[in-house]
Design a protein around this motif. Structure first.
Motif, short mmCIF file in Angstrom:
data_model
loop_
_atom_site.label_atom_id
_atom_site.label_comp_id
_atom_site.label_asym_id
_atom_site.label_seq_id
_atom_site.Cartn_x
_atom_site.Cartn_y
_atom_site.Cartn_z
N UNK A 50 0.83 -1.21 0.00
CA UNK A 50 0.00 0.00 0.00
C UNK A 50 0.86 1.26 0.00
N UNK A 51 1.89 1.29 0.84
CA UNK A 51 2.66 2.52 0.99
C UNK A 51 3.82 2.66 0.01
N UNK A 52 4.43 1.55 -0.42
CA UNK A 52 5.56 1.64 -1.34
C UNK A 52 5.32 0.93 -2.67
N UNK A 53 4.11 0.41 -2.87
CA UNK A 53 3.81 -0.29 -4.11
C UNK A 53 3.80 0.60 -5.32
N UNK A 54 3.57 1.89 -5.13
CA UNK A 54 3.56 2.81 -6.27
C UNK A 54 4.95 2.95 -6.87
N UNK A 55 5.98 2.68 -6.07
CA UNK A 55 7.31 2.59 -6.66
C UNK A 55 7.46 1.18 -7.20
N UNK A 56 8.07 1.03 -8.28
CA UNK A 56 8.18 -0.30 -8.90
C UNK A 56 8.97 -1.24 -7.99
#
Length: 87
Positions: A50-56
């Motif tokens: 949730x918190x770092x998934x937006x970074x690949x």
């Protein structure tokens, strides 16, 4: 059909919603795998995704962690578990 999707507002909205749903399913894939495989780190994998998934790199780390921490690497609930001693 493609003409309707590309030239009308309703078609564009349909494509936008479909793309959002597909992206959300791909984004939640590590969470789903951790839950399905019975990972003991489900909450940590969920928070990482949730918190770092937006970074690949965060998404890849959550995916690898979910696949590596499952119940012996099987999707079967009756499969061998690492917590049971085998004699």
């Amino acid at each position: 059909m493609m003409h309707w999707m590309m030239d009308s507002r309703a078609g564009f909205l349909f494509l936008l919603i479909a793309a959002f749903v597909i992206a959300a399913l791909v984004y939640a894939l590590p969470i789903f795998l951790a839950w399905t495989m019975g990972s003991p780190y489900l909450s940590a994998i969920t928070l990482l995704d949730i918190f770092l998934g937006w970074t690949v790199l965060g998404w890849i780390a959550a995916l690898i962690w979910a696949m590596a921490s499952g119940n012996g690497g099987t999707f079967d609930e009756d499969g061998p578990s690492r917590h049971k001693p085998s004699f």
